[in-house]
Scaffold this motif. Structure first.
Motif, PDB file in Angstrom:
ATOM      1  N   PHE A 198       0.819  -1.211   0.000  1.00 34.85           N
ATOM      2  CA  PHE A 198       0.000   0.000   0.000  1.00 34.85           C
ATOM      3  C   PHE A 198       0.859   1.270   0.000  1.00 34.85           C
ATOM      4  CE2 PHE A 198      -3.315  -2.961   1.407  1.00 34.85           C
ATOM      5  CZ  PHE A 198      -4.370  -2.531   0.611  1.00 34.85           C
ATOM      6  N   PHE A 199       2.044   1.201   0.594  1.00 31.82           N
ATOM      7  CA  PHE A 199       2.956   2.345   0.556  1.00 31.82           C
ATOM      8  C   PHE A 199       3.369   2.630  -0.887  1.00 31.82           C
ATOM      9  CE2 PHE A 199       7.185   4.296   0.810  1.00 31.82           C
ATOM     10  CZ  PHE A 199       6.959   5.322   1.713  1.00 31.82           C
ATOM     11  N   GLY A 225     -10.817   1.925  -5.150  1.00 28.74           N
ATOM     12  CA  GLY A 225     -10.865   0.837  -6.117  1.00 28.74           C
ATOM     13  C   GLY A 225     -11.682  -0.323  -5.588  1.00 28.74           C
ATOM     14  N   ALA A 226     -11.200  -0.919  -4.500  1.00 26.38           N
ATOM     15  CA  ALA A 226     -11.919  -2.010  -3.845  1.00 26.38           C
ATOM     16  C   ALA A 226     -12.636  -1.540  -2.588  1.00 26.38           C
ATOM     17  CB  ALA A 226     -10.952  -3.147  -3.490  1.00 26.38           C
ATOM     18  N   ASN A 227     -12.422  -0.264  -2.203  1.00 25.25           N
ATOM     19  CA  ASN A 227     -13.116   0.355  -1.066  1.00 25.25           C
ATOM     20  C   ASN A 227     -12.811  -0.313   0.265  1.00 25.25           C
ATOM     21  OD1 ASN A 227     -14.270   1.807  -3.142  1.00 25.25           O
ATOM     22  ND2 ASN A 227     -16.328   0.994  -2.862  1.00 25.25           N
ATOM     23  N   GLY A 228     -11.662  -0.947   0.391  1.00 25.58           N
ATOM     24  CA  GLY A 228     -11.329  -1.633   1.633  1.00 25.58           C
ATOM     25  C   GLY A 228     -10.814  -0.681   2.695  1.00 25.58           C
ATOM     26  N   ILE A 273      -4.825  -5.760  -5.653  1.00 26.77           N
ATOM     27  CA  ILE A 273      -6.247  -5.675  -6.010  1.00 26.77           C
ATOM     28  C   ILE A 273      -6.687  -4.221  -6.076  1.00 26.77           C
ATOM     29  CG2 ILE A 273      -8.592  -6.177  -5.203  1.00 26.77           C
ATOM     30  CD1 ILE A 273      -7.465  -8.808  -4.043  1.00 26.77           C
ATOM     31  N   GLU A 274      -6.285  -3.433  -5.085  1.00 29.18           N
ATOM     32  CA  GLU A 274      -6.638  -2.014  -5.087  1.00 29.18           C
ATOM     33  C   GLU A 274      -6.023  -1.301  -6.299  1.00 29.18           C
ATOM     34  OE1 GLU A 274      -8.186   1.620  -4.270  1.00 29.18           O
ATOM     35  OE2 GLU A 274      -8.737  -0.257  -3.279  1.00 29.18           O
ATOM     36  N   ALA A 275      -4.772  -1.617  -6.612  1.00 32.43           N
ATOM     37  CA  ALA A 275      -4.109  -0.996  -7.766  1.00 32.43           C
ATOM     38  C   ALA A 275      -4.831  -1.346  -9.061  1.00 32.43           C
ATOM     39  CB  ALA A 275      -2.650  -1.443  -7.834  1.00 32.43           C
ATOM     40  N   ILE A 309      -3.739   1.959 -10.954  1.00 27.79           N
ATOM     41  CA  ILE A 309      -2.470   2.512 -10.480  1.00 27.79           C
ATOM     42  C   ILE A 309      -1.332   1.600 -10.944  1.00 27.79           C
ATOM     43  CG2 ILE A 309      -1.106   3.164  -8.467  1.00 27.79           C
ATOM     44  CD1 ILE A 309      -3.548   4.929  -8.891  1.00 27.79           C
ATOM     45  N   PRO A 310      -0.288   2.160 -11.598  1.00 29.19           N
ATOM     46  CA  PRO A 310       0.787   1.312 -12.133  1.00 29.19           C
ATOM     47  C   PRO A 310       1.791   0.869 -11.070  1.00 29.19           C
ATOM     48  CG  PRO A 310       1.213   3.617 -12.650  1.00 29.19           C
ATOM     49  CD  PRO A 310      -0.118   3.581 -11.940  1.00 29.19           C
TER      50      PRO A 310
END
Length: 576
Positions: free
Chosen positions: A59-60, A427-430, A90-92, A97-98
């Motif tokens: 995530f960083f 993206g995944a709203n987590g 998954i969020e990327a 997001i690349p």
């Protein structure tokens, strides 16, 4: 012992990444990834961040890439370390997001035989990556050096092609794992970094003409803008609204609410407006032109879903399909280009009484929502955002957690001439990895970064705070602590009184001052809004990690907010 084959091969790979624009790498320490980790750390054209916890590291890196809008590399060792990157990948994927994920692996002869720290890493991330390759073992022949350099270049290019997203490169290494560092400085002298050239999808003439006919024949048109970070688009869509006299429903992540541009047609209170059913009838549009991701607002989603007679046109320059209402026409075109074409081809419109009604209702709601105090001494969560908007410096980043914070920002964070950039992981709203993503944004920015987060989401990523301490990053955390999952109080589950607290409320009763001490953060728990103002201003003048805890009451919030909004709606109805 130094491994010559390994050295040439790994250096060729790293140089291939660099030529396509990789300059920053987030490394999660481990043994099997030693060849790449040491090469990255030694290479003069690479800046490295060490993040021990792989989930936080993922995530960083996401936050770095989100802020910079360019690919970031992410490296870990073999085994379950790689699995911990999965949530960020998954969020990327959904946020476009690349990322270039590099997983070290055991050589092929040590797979599926019970070797330690060896799992099946082939297609580990399934369809959430745009491209996967399991690389050949290192060799120093000219053919293999060209092979691995090509893999690196293709990986970065693929991650950066629209729609942007993550790619996964699996790299098996045999021992010995130490590369010859003297070769790095010899081989990097001739490096040439290629400029990034982005291709844009351009809509066909026939489709433009159909959209023009639809818009020209409509008197009740809306422009809806979700998350879309593109300065050129912002200028064009504002000009389009001015020409068509169409209100813009601006999601906070569109960043159209903030900045020095004209906000004459920007509607920032539409979520509250649409919560009142009576208003949907006379504010319902005939046509909607939507750009970017689907906005946060559920009332807006329900309006579009429940009224299929509204003509929806969703514009996506990446060629994707983002329409949970299942009723829109999709136009795959660069958003700024389409706005430019519509400005040229559409008829000039006069401002209608319908448009004026939208602006009138919005101004009334904004006036009432700007002072959401239930009781003078109550730490009502909505007031956080009203106070914050007054206190924020002119140029800053605001990262917003999911669940209640992003919804409260949508409701209470209104138009401002300040240059504020709002981010979130939608993206995944987590609720996982939010702290680390915000720190990645901070690391990539020279501006102040403020994180607004709930207590459960903060708990989920406490490990991420170590990055602030190790990398001397600046972040001010506004920790809204209602001791549990506040959003569930707004959902039907709240009626199940017997099991609600155990299954949904989930109070943790944590004392976060100890977490602040663990990571050397400045910490203050406030009890009044005067304290909040003073503490926030103090933190804006202080470098490092700051945590301001705001204790609130989720048990009373729902009724207070609904009662208050009803009174606001009634007052506006009376005035209209």
């Amino acid at each position: 012992m130094k491994n010559k084959n390994l050295s040439d091969y790994v250096i060729a790979f790293v140089n291939g990444l660099i030529t396509k624009g990789i300059s920053e790498v987030v490394i999660s320490p481990g043994s099997r990834s030693t060849p790449l980790a040491i090469t990255f750390a030694e290479h003069p054209k690479i800046h490295t961040y060490i993040n021990i916890d792989e989930r936080s590291a993922g995530f960083f890196a996401l936050g770095l890439a989100k802020k910079q809008r360019k690919p970031i590399a992410l490296l870990c060792t073999s085994g379950t370390a790689a699995a911990n990157y999965y949530p960020a990948i998954i969020e990327a994927h959904y946020s476009r997001i690349p990322l270039v994920i590099l997983t070290a692996d055991r050589p092929h002869e040590l797979r599926d035989i019970g070797a330690p720290q060896a799992i099946n890493q082939i297609h580990l991330y399934s369809n959430y990556v745009k491209w996967f390759v399991d690389c050949a073992l290192p060799e120093s022949s000219q053919t293999m050096l060209l092979y691995i350099k090509n893999i690196a270049q293709r990986a970065v290019q693929t991650a950066n092609e629209n729609p942007k997203g993550p790619v996964h490169i699996n790299l098996p290494f045999r021992e010995p794992l130490l590369p010859d560092l003297s070769k790095i400085h010899q081989l990097q002298k001739s490096l040439h970094i290629e400029p990034v050239v982005e291709t844009k999808k351009l809509v066909e003439h026939e489709q433009i003409e159909r959209i023009v006919d639809e818009i020209d024949s409509s008197e009740k048109g809306l422009i809806v803008c979700g998350e879309l970070h593109n300065k050129e688009f912002r200028e064009q869509v504002l000009a389009l609204a001015e020409k068509l006299k169409f209100p813009i429903l601006a999601d906070p992540l569109s960043n159209l609410r903030f900045g020095e541009h004209s906000k004459h047609y920007i509607i920032d209170c539409y979520d509250s407006i649409l919560k009142t059913m009576e208003k949907k009838a006379y504010l319902k549009p005939d046509v909607v032109l939507r750009f970017g991701a689907m906005p946060v607002s559920k009332p807006l989603f329900l309006l579009l879903r429940d009224h299929p007679e509204i003509k929806q046109i969703v514009v996506d320059g990446d060629g994707g399909y983002r329409d949970p209402t299942l009723s829109a026409e999709h136009v795959h075109s660069d958003e700024a280009y389409l706005c430019e074409m519509l400005i040229k081809k559409c008829k000039d419109k006069q401002e209608t009484s319908w448009c004026k009604k939208w602006k009138q209702v919005n101004n009334l709601f904004r006036e009432y929502l700007s002072t959401p105090v239930i009781e003078e001494d109550s730490l009502f969560e909505g007031t956080v955002y009203v106070e914050l908007q007054k206190l924020l410096p002119d140029r800053c980043n605001v990262f917003v957690g999911n669940s209640m914070p992003i919804r409260d920002v949508d409701t209470f964070f209104h138009n401002s001439d300040k240059n504020i950039t709002v981010y979130a992981n939608r993206g995944a709203n987590g609720i996982d990895g939010v702290v680390s993503t915000a720190l990645g944004v901070s690391a990539a920015s020279h501006e102040k970064t403020i994180l607004i987060i709930g207590d459960l989401s903060f708990y989920h990523d406490l490990n991420g705070l170590l990055a602030a301490k190790q990398n001397k990053l600046n972040l001010t955390v506004l920790l809204i602590n209602n001791n549990g999952g506040g959003i569930f109080s707004f959902l039907p589950q709240a009626d199940e009184k017997t099991h609600f607290e155990q299954l949904f409320g989930t109070p943790t009763n944590l004392d976060f001052q100890y977490a602040a001490s663990l990571y050397s953060a400045h910490y203050k728990k406030i009890s009044t809004w005067e304290e909040f103002r003073s503490e926030f201003q103090f933190c804006m003048n202080r470098d490092g990690l700051n945590i301001i805890e705001i204790p609130t009451n989720r048990h009373t919030r729902v009724n207070e907010q609904r009662k208050w909004l009803r009174s606001v709606s009634w007052e506006i109805e009376r005035m209209l």
